[in-house]
Structures are given as C-alpha cells and as structure tokens.
Design a protein around this motif. Structure first.
Motif, mmCIF file in Angstrom:
data_model
loop_
_atom_site.group_PDB
_atom_site.id
_atom_site.type_symbol
_atom_site.label_atom_id
_atom_site.label_comp_id
_atom_site.label_asym_id
_atom_site.label_seq_id
_atom_site.Cartn_x
_atom_site.Cartn_y
_atom_site.Cartn_z
ATOM 1 N N VAL A 193 0.841 -1.200 0.000
ATOM 2 C CA VAL A 193 0.000 0.000 0.000
ATOM 3 C C VAL A 193 0.871 1.243 0.000
ATOM 4 N N PHE A 194 1.906 1.259 0.841
ATOM 5 C CA PHE A 194 2.746 2.452 0.913
ATOM 6 C C PHE A 194 3.464 2.697 -0.404
ATOM 7 N N SER A 195 3.882 1.608 -1.060
ATOM 8 C CA SER A 195 4.588 1.868 -2.316
ATOM 9 C C SER A 195 3.601 2.342 -3.375
ATOM 10 N N ALA A 196 2.343 1.914 -3.250
ATOM 11 C CA ALA A 196 1.345 2.401 -4.214
ATOM 12 C C ALA A 196 0.989 3.855 -3.939
ATOM 13 N N LEU A 197 1.036 4.257 -2.657
ATOM 14 C CA LEU A 197 0.598 5.609 -2.305
ATOM 15 C C LEU A 197 1.732 6.628 -2.291
ATOM 16 N N ALA A 198 2.979 6.152 -2.241
ATOM 17 C CA ALA A 198 4.090 7.104 -2.139
ATOM 18 C C ALA A 198 4.197 7.907 -3.425
ATOM 19 N N PRO A 232 -8.425 14.133 2.287
ATOM 20 C CA PRO A 232 -8.153 12.976 1.431
ATOM 21 C C PRO A 232 -8.523 11.696 2.167
ATOM 22 N N VAL A 233 -9.114 10.778 1.452
ATOM 23 C CA VAL A 233 -9.463 9.496 2.066
ATOM 24 C C VAL A 233 -8.995 8.373 1.148
ATOM 25 N N ALA A 234 -8.203 7.479 1.710
ATOM 26 C CA ALA A 234 -7.786 6.300 0.950
ATOM 27 C C ALA A 234 -8.890 5.265 1.076
ATOM 28 N N ILE A 235 -9.519 4.926 -0.047
ATOM 29 C CA ILE A 235 -10.644 3.999 -0.017
ATOM 30 C C ILE A 235 -10.128 2.594 -0.285
ATOM 31 N N PRO A 236 -10.346 1.686 0.668
ATOM 32 C CA PRO A 236 -9.850 0.321 0.451
ATOM 33 C C PRO A 236 -10.667 -0.385 -0.610
ATOM 34 N N ARG A 237 -9.965 -1.153 -1.444
ATOM 35 C CA ARG A 237 -10.609 -1.959 -2.472
ATOM 36 C C ARG A 237 -10.452 -3.428 -2.119
ATOM 37 N N ASP A 238 -9.971 -3.685 -0.907
ATOM 38 C CA ASP A 238 -9.572 -5.026 -0.507
ATOM 39 C C ASP A 238 -10.076 -5.215 0.918
ATOM 40 N N ARG A 239 -10.609 -6.413 1.197
ATOM 41 C CA ARG A 239 -11.145 -6.648 2.541
ATOM 42 C C ARG A 239 -10.106 -6.408 3.623
ATOM 43 N N LEU A 240 -8.891 -6.859 3.380
ATOM 44 C CA LEU A 240 -7.827 -6.698 4.375
ATOM 45 C C LEU A 240 -7.590 -5.217 4.651
ATOM 46 N N ASP A 241 -7.581 -4.411 3.587
ATOM 47 C CA ASP A 241 -7.288 -2.988 3.747
ATOM 48 C C ASP A 241 -8.302 -2.273 4.620
ATOM 49 N N PRO A 263 -6.405 -3.132 -5.055
ATOM 50 C CA PRO A 263 -6.479 -4.344 -4.230
ATOM 51 C C PRO A 263 -5.266 -5.243 -4.440
ATOM 52 N N ARG A 264 -5.196 -6.309 -3.635
ATOM 53 C CA ARG A 264 -4.023 -7.180 -3.672
ATOM 54 C C ARG A 264 -3.855 -7.901 -4.996
#
Lengths: 631, 631
Positions: free
Chosen positions: A458-463, B576-585, B617-618
């Motif tokens: 996630v961090f590498s995707a968001l950096a 800003p809001v990071a919206i998870p696309r993955d259950r884990l997130d 997502p993953r």
C-alpha cells in the motif's frame, strides 16, 4: 474531544508533555516491575502438585527436587537477562532483541509468543486472584467467572484512565505479599520445629492414577516453570531506573531473582512439610496459611488479600506490556495502525480494548480454572526466553566487545537451557492444551507477516513518485472544467445553500432531483423557477424518475454516466445535509449522506462535498435560521 | 443497491410498477382479509373460560350467554362497518376516519390504539399458534417462547421479501380452518346426540376462588371480546375487491360476520357440552378436538395445524397493517420520515423491523402466555371501533346525504355500544394489565404530537422565504474569496490529490499537517518542497503541534480560528481518504474522515469535501495506481 460522558468516565485529556518517563529508585522499581514474577509463586507450586498428585500422594515428595531444578533454571535465566540489560540499556524486550539480531521474521515469532503470553498473564493472574478470594469464602466459588471478569473490567478501566501515575501505590501490595510469605515461612518453620519435630505430615492418602515415571515428573516440572513468568520485565524496563540505570536494573534483577527463589522454595517446602494436597476449592497457599495462621485469623485474611492484590497487579503488567508491544508492532506495520493511536489519556486504548476482549474470552473458556491456561503460559514464556537469549548470542558474536566470550557463553547456556525446557513443555503438555499454542504462534506470525507485506504494498502504491518533478501547484489553476452535481432531496434552504456553494466554484452545475412516488414533477420545476430562477445559464435542474424504490440508485447512475461522458472534467458531487442541533431531530432528520457516500464509493474516483445546514434546536424556536447560512 | 448477501436473502429489487393494486374476487378476498378475525375464535372462548373458572366449575355454564352477548355485539359492529365501506370506498382505517372527521388529535388517539393493537395481534396470534402446536406435542411446552420467536422471524423475513404477491396461497389455511371447525361441529353434535343424549358432561369439579358476581361476568365478557379483533380489516381493504368494490366488500363483510359468529358459537357450545376446563398445557379448542376426533387421529392433527397456520396468517395481517399505518403517520409527519421509506422489495422495511422488535419484546415479557396480552388487546380494538364509528356519525351529520338519519343512527348505536364495552373492559381489566394500555395510549399520542410539532418547526425553518426574490444563481459567480484547508496526514499521493483538487477551485489553499510525536517537522517541510514545490503563492503548508494526543483537535481549532478571522471567505475543508478496495485494507487503513466530519460538525457552518483515492487491491499488485488519479 471525547463525548462529555466519556471524559467523565476516563478523566480529562492529558497533555503529551506529561508522558515524560519518570525515574524510580530501586526500592520502588522492584515491586512495580516484579509483581508478575513474584506473584507467580501463588500458583506455580500448586500447578506442579496438581500433576504430581496423579501419581498418588507418594509422588508429592518429588515436589522439592522439582522446585530446586526450577530454582537452578531461574538462576540461569536471571544471569542471562543481566547481560540483556547491559546490551539494551534503553530496555530490550524479546521482540526488539530478536528482531534486531535474528531478523524480522524471527522477531515476529517472539512477538507472537509475547502477545499470547500477555493475554495469558492477565487471565491466569485474575483467575488465581479470584481463587485467593474464594479460598477465603467458599460461597464465592460459584461466582469465580463473574468475579474474574469484574476484576478484568476494573483493571481495563484503570488502564484506560492512564493509571500509570499511581506507580508508587503499586509498591505496597508487592511488599505486603513478600512480607506475608516471610511471616508465613518464619511462623511455619517455628511451628514445625516446636510441635512436629521436623517430620513431615503424611498427606491424606490418594491412590495413584498414573505410574510415577519420567513423563509425570517432566510434566510437573513444566507446570512448575510457570513460576518463571515475568522475569524479563526488569530487563524490558531499564529506563525506569535512576541513573546509572543499567547498573541499578542489574542489581534489582538479582535481588528479585533471590526473592523469587526463596519464596518459591519456602512455599514448596511448607506444602511438603504440612502434607498439603491440591484441592480445587482452596489454593495450596491458602491451605498452608490456614494451617500456620489458623483458618479465621487476621493474618490468614491479610495473606489472601495481599495475594489477590499482587495478582491483580501482575495482570496490570500485561496491560502495560500488551498495548506497548502492539503499538511497536503497528509502528513496524505488522498490526493495523489503529493500535498505535494514543488516546486522550496517553494510553494505547485500542490495545487495551483488544486485551480486555481476549482475556475475557480466555476466562470464560477456562471457566475460572487456571490449569490449562498455566500450561499454555509457560510455552510462550520459554519461546520468548529462548529467542531473546539467542539474539544476544548473535549480538555478542557480531560486536565482539570486551569480554564477549564470557557473555556469549552465558547467553548460549541460557538459550540452550530454555530451549530444552521449551521442548520438554511442548512434548509433555501437548495433549493438555500446548497444541493450541503450537498452532496459534505460526498462525499469528502468518497474520503479522501478511499485514506487514500488505502495508508495504500500500505504501509503495501511495508514495509519490520519487523521480517525478514537483507538482508546482498554484491556487485557481485553471482546470479543464469543473462540474458540480448537487443532490436535491427537496427545494428547501439546505438544498439552495448547496446549489449556491456549487455555483461558487464550478463552471457548470447540475441540480438533480429524484422524483418520488406521489410528487409532481411540474410543480417541482415551478418551485425551482420561483426560488432559483428560470434563466440560470450553466446551472440546470434535472428531474430523474425512480423505477425502483431506491432514490440513490438513479442519482448514482446519473453521476456515473456524466463522468463517463466527460472524462476531461473534474466532477464534484455536492450533498446538502441538515445537521440536527437537537436530540429529537437526530431521529427525525434523514441522514442519507453516509449512504450516498458509500453508494458512490463503489465506482470511480470522485470528490464528495457535504454542505452542512444547521437546524436550529427547539429552545431557540424561530428566527435562528441565520446560523445555517453560508455567507 | 443492497449488499449482495442481502439481496440473496431478500430477493432482487422490484420495480415500482409492480406495486399496482391487485384486485381479488370475493372468495379470495374473504380469507385474506379475515384471517385475523376468524382466527380469534381459537383463543376467545378460552380467554372467557379462563376467567369464569375462577368462579368454580359451576360458573362455566355462563359461557353460553356471554357468547351470545358478544355475537350480538359482532352484529352491531359488522353493520356499522358496512356503512364505513359506503363512506370510504377507497378504504378507511380508523385513523383516517377519525382524523378526517374528528380532527388530527383524535386521529392520533385512534393511531396510537391501532399501533398497540397491531403489535398485540402479532404477538397474541403467534403465541396462540405456538400453543396449538404444543397441544399436539406437550414436549414442546418448554420451548414455547423460542418457537414463537422463530415464527416471528419467519413472518418478518417473508414480509421483508414482500410476500404479498403470494396472496392466493394465503386463502388455503383460512378455508382449511373454517372447514375443520365445521367438521368438528358436525362430528361433535352427532357424537353428543347419539352417545350422550344431549346432556352436557359435568366438568371436572373445580372449587370457586371468587364468588360468581357481575364483576366476574363482565371480566369474562371482556376477555371474550377478543373474538372481535380484526373485523375492521375488510373495511380497510375495500380497494382489494373487484368492482363494484364497495358492494362486494359489504357482501363479504356480512359473510365474514356470520362465519365468525357461527364458529364462535359452535366452539363455546361444544366446550360447554363436553365440560371442557381451561388448562395451561392444552388449548380449549385442542381439548374439544381430542374428544371429538380422538387424541392421535389425523383429523385432530389437521385441526391443530390449520389453527397454527391461520394464526400465523393473522400475525401476518399485522405485518401489512402496522408498517402501512406507520408510513401514513410518517406521511402526516407524526413519525420519523424513515418509516415511509420503501425498500427494494417495495415494503416499508423500517416499519417491519420495528414491529418485529416490539412483538419479540411482548412475547418474551409474556413468556408465551396469551392471557395478559389478550386483555390489553380488546382495549385497543374497542378504542379504534368507538372512534371510527364516532367519526362516521360526524360525517353523516355534516354531509346529510340520502338516508343520512338511518346511517347516523346505526353508527351512533355502534359507537355507543363499543364505547360502553370499552369502559367495561377498562374497569374490569384495569388490574389485569389494562392500566398499561391506559398509560401507553396517552404517551404514544404525546410522542406523535411532539414529532408532528417539531417537524412543522423544522420545515418552517428550512423552507425558502416565500416573499424573497429568486436567488438568480449562476456558476462561477465570483465569490468574496474561496479558501480551502486541506487535511494532510502524510505527504503521500492521496494528500497530493486533495491539494491538487483544492487548487482547482480555491483562491487560497492551506495544507495543514499535525506533527505527530517522533516526526521531524523540518523533514516534512523538505518533503513538501520536494514533491509540491517551494514557491507556490497562495498555497501554503502549515505544521501544527499537538500538545494532546489527538490529531483532530489542533486541526479543528485551526479551522475555527481561520473562519473567525476571515468571515467573508467561503471555507472548504478538504480531506483525502484512501478507499480500500480489498477486505484486508478495510482493517489496515485508518478511516478518520467520519471522525473529522463529526468533530467539525460541532462548530459553525462549513463545507466538508472528501477526495477519494482508491487503493488498488491485492490481486492487481503494482502499476494499478492510475485509477486513483483525479485527472
């Protein structure tokens, strides 16, 4: 800011500055850091006797040699940890030592073992404390689970309030317990000398259920090893001591080791001398207390109450350890970031909450009986011991400072010994519950590693792109076209404010009204013309029909279609929200904003703006609407 | 759109067009609309006998005259309601009739009585149905509450699915029940004629607990009046009939009244003839069935099962009546607007939910015993009867159409009779629970009126000024100055997107970063310069210190101070809001947007904009970040 009722329960927020680490003299640090270790004598002898009795009353005589073996083990572990203090003067828990010296993944094994241990510490201590209480009054036996849960809630609440400041008060129960065990020993030995002439009581005869063999002895030894829990606490808390902190910590650790050994030996000896047989209704320590002090005597009561208090304190150490470890793991991105959030009272509230929940579950599953939990307990403790000693061996080897050979040898001895004991525990206790920990540790490690890997992704995707040039953003940067879509539920002030806001920044504005069953589209258009105007250029009203009952679906479809048709525009969805200022209004006003936000979340990237309109409360009826206006 | 699992449970959304009213022939409308009324014979005789037995077995002979009195009452009410059909051919429930003719406040009294009634209908029917089942198999007696709750959940679920379509199937249980009572009567009378020679069995002797006096008789009469529940259903549902609907409805109502009277008389007569004594373990109807058909016979089983089914159907009528009435009240702004939301399956889901909850509560409080609930039940029914008849009297007086005198006289008779019965019930049942309804109705009326008054206030506060001129809004209307404050948690892509968005419309932008413990302010500034630029004009970065642990508080204080200093500007808070696309997130990403929105809600009017950034997502690791970009 928390809700008022919360702050009444938990106290006012504390400024960050009050979190500075307080230094304590040795005499105060000792009781605070060793309540867990010293209190374990309240159940360790009992745990060993509980296994030996399976070999019949004759087997109880084995308790003394087993106790001596465990004391030898304590000596080795204490000496090993004195070296840990030298190596990590800022306080090195098993997780940090293992992580820094044996790699991140081995560190996770130590972390998993410690997380399990902390929860078991809390559960075992509270259940043993409850047993100390019900030994005083057997009518409490039926209520052991609720009492343990009540104590848990109290300890959890105290920790959410940030009770660490009360450190000095915490010294009293520990010393009271030590003094009571000393009194018990002196009085017991005098009693035995003058009245018994040093011949041990014959214990009530119990038939053997199992032959006395090596396996039984090893199992009893494994159970007795629960006396060793909490030894690492002083090494973890070096920074609590006055300078020179490492020296003071090492001195205190030695004193603690001697106290622990002496108390454990005293209780096992007296249990043997008085022929005490384990009994589910009354603890071994209470039985000794009854015979030495007399059942209804004041001293007996003080003994039991001080046992209860030191055990509650021991549970409390889990409440400082678990959340701190969880926060460290969150810092290393192995647990959700929420675990490192500091609450208003400067405690890791989420960690405390999780610990309370898991501990409550263990207490309920064990039904207040410590036997199984104690079995699991020693397993985690010795895993952490082994890994941290091994980490130190690796460290001495790498650094090769002055006298490194001796230090390395000492830690190697400690690591090998504890590893052997660990294997003994796994094998001898496997059927009695150790299998759960053998499964749980790898599962926890897998989970922690999964979280770490995902955070890295996630961090590498968001950096931000490290090779990109600066964005050089400037306000009022002419965009390619700004389009606002305003949700209109009805033509009322909140909606008009939202349209006004949209017009303040967008190049084109579409107000969308989903026509409900029974509403007249023509009349709505007329109202719009009446209140907004009929010649509004790039501001248009769109009326949508709703074939299904949902009002949100047609709106979301419209937004999606608009975005697809004009990908070049920035689209902002504007939603008016009437914010209740009155308790009654919370039930009366429809809060659709959350639903719409969720519904739109399932699609493309999109900006969602909420324009608030505050509904005046009942007390200021009429005329107070101006506070809702935007300008 | 609902969550997929929900739609699997409840079925796919139905288009609005499928809600058109289906017309039914009389033979189908009768069973659907009268299951409530006809099923009440399953408990009415029992309720009356349960009181009479207090006067000893001798008092049971009074059941026949009481039954005849109630049948007289049924005749009066049926004739009165035939007039209601003529007056309200579109279907006039007691609430509508009372509201339109006696004023809004009297209407609320009728509404309160009906709301209470519907919940009691559901509860009494389900509990009586469970008793029909446990009369078959006494081993179910211990599980009456769970069985009743299970039936409740089934009926609730069926209604959430919108089961009204299955109307035709609903006819079967009602006719089966009617046929079984007919069979029971014929077989019973034959049996009595040939084997008993028309002399009633002497009931098992029971000693009198109370003297047989007027009060006891009135109480038994009041309990028996529970047979009259549900009579109004046909008058409420005129629009279900084929044209000419009022004529068909009147015919059907008459048939229903005759059926009800005959069945009630038959059951009471046979109960008397066979000397049946009420017994908590087996219903009166089941006792008659056992004696007539034989305990293990197939007919006896069919009787009990058809009783269970018609009672479940009767409970089902409450599930169409209660939510519809709640929606009407919401339409009149006497209940929260949520009550008139139609779900995807075109049912008032919130009303169904509330009804399930209250009914469950009643079942649990009554522990499956219908006695108390039946007492309360008749009270609400007769309140509604009285008010709707009174409304009709008023209506005939105002309209003075053809033959108004006769109609008015008929409704006046109905209204006076039911009012007298109402008073009898209140007085004779006051101690047995009627006091709760006597308290509950005024409380409910007060609550409904409070909500209505508050909605009126809110609407007048929110309505646009009727005298004002149109706003004449135009997009890009130059505002007095647009300021955006961007919440920056860390200098990552989501935050940069939010800054980019803010720059797209605001004249000045302040990016605010609350510095956490352990973060280096200097380094953060450098990162900002690196990724955003150092010479950005009206875009500035502000670093805030956090003296307490909360990161939100310093930000909110900053926003408030900015707004107070520049009241002329429009301020937009951008988050800003990071919206998870993955259950884990979902567990890993910190969702602070809701907290910040809440925290800012406590202050002045303010616009809150959420800029979403979708975290890939993953499954699509790496390279998929483009979907998060705004342009």
């Amino acid at each position: 800011m928390p809700v008022p009722s919360f702050s009444r329960l938990l106290g006012r927020p504390l400024p960050r500055s009050s979190a500075r680490d307080e230094r304590l003299p040795n005499l105060q640090a000792l009781p605070i850091l060793s309540s867990d270790a010293l209190s374990s004598v309240a159940y360790a002898t009992e745990a060993a006797l509980g296994i030996l009795i399976l070999g019949g009353s004759a087997a109880l005589t084995l308790s003394l040699p087993i106790t001596l073996a465990i004391i030898g083990l304590i000596a080795i572990v204490v000496l090993s940890y004195r070296q840990a203090i030298a190596a990590y003067p800022e306080g090195g828990g098993s997780y940090v030592v293992a992580r820094d010296n044996l790699g991140r993944n081995v560190g996770l094994v130590a972390a998993a073992a410690l997380l399990i241990d902390y929860t078991l510490t809390a559960a075992v201590s509270l259940m043993a404390g409850t047993q100390a209480l019900s030994s005083l009054d057997p009518s409490l036996l039926a209520f052991e689970v609720p009492i343990a849960l009540l104590l848990l809630v109290l300890v959890g609440w105290a920790n959410l309030r940030g009770l660490r400041e009360a450190g000095r008060v915490f010294a009293l129960p520990t010393y009271a317990f030590v003094v009571m065990i000393l009194l018990l020993t002196v009085a017991g030995l005098r009693d035995l000398t003058f009245h018994h002439g040093w011949s041990p009581d014959a214990p009530t005869f119990t038939a053997a259920l199992q032959p006395i063999g090596l396996f039984l002895i090893l199992r009893a030894f494994s159970s007795g090893c629960s006396a060793m829990t909490g030894i690492e606490a002083i090494a973890n808390g070096v920074q609590v001591f006055h300078e020179p902190a490492p020296l003071n910590a090492r001195k205190t650790l030695l004193v603690m080791g001697i106290l622990l050994s002496a108390m454990f030996l005293a209780i096992s000896t007296m249990g043997f001398m008085y022929g005490v047989v384990p009994n589910p209704d009354i603890t071994v320590l209470a039985q000794i207390g009854q015979r030495v002090f007399g059942g209804g005597s004041v001293l007996y009561w003080i003994l039991q109450i001080s046992t209860l208090l030191i055990l509650v304190l021991a549970a409390n150490t889990a409440f400082s350890g678990f959340p701190r470890l969880a926060a460290m793991l969150a810092e290393d991105h192995c647990l959700p970031m929420q675990m490192k959030l500091l609450g208003d009272r400067l405690v890791y509230q989420n960690g405390i909450g999780v610990l309370v929940a898991i501990t409550a579950l263990i207490i309920v599953i064990c039904r207040g009986d410590t036997t199984v939990a104690v079995n699991l307990y020693a397993l985690g403790v010795f895993t952490a011991f082994t890994l941290s000693q091994l980490g130190l061996v690796r460290r001495w080897w790498k650094l090769r400072g002055e006298g490194w050979q001796g230090r390395m040898a000492m830690n190697a001895l400690g690591s090998i010994t504890t590893f052997v004991v660990l294997m003994v525990i796994v094998v001898s206790k496997f059927d009695e519950g150790a299998w759960t920990v053998v499964i749980a540790i790898p599962l926890l490690v897998w989970g922690l590693a999964l979280i770490r890997r995902r955070y890295r992704e996630v961090f590498s995707a968001l950096a931000p792109d490290p090779d990109g040039s600066p964005l050089k953003l400037v306000p009022r940067d002419p965009p390619s076209g700004h389009h606002a879509i305003v949700w209109i539920a009805s033509i009322m002030k909140p909606s008009l404010e939202a349209v006004r806001y949209a017009c303040s920044f967008a190049d084109s504005v579409t107000a969308v009204l989903v026509v409900q069953k029974g509403e007249d589209a023509g009349q709505l258009s007329q109202m719009w013309d009446r209140y907004v105007g009929s010649d509004t250029g790039e501001l248009e009203l769109v009326l949508l029909d709703s074939p299904f009952s949902s009002l949100l679906d047609p709106f979301c479809d419209f937004v999606m279609e608009q975005e697809q048709r004009h990908p070049e525009r920035i689209t902002t969805v504007v939603m008016p929200v009437a914010i209740p200022r009155d308790r009654l209004d919370v039930a009366l006003l429809n809060q659709r904003a959350g639903n719409l936000f969720e519904a739109l979340s399932t699609d493309q990237s999109r900006v969602f703006s909420i324009v608030r309109y505050f509904v005046p409360p009942r007390s200021t009826q009429g005329g107070a609407t101006s506070s809702g206006s935007m300008e």
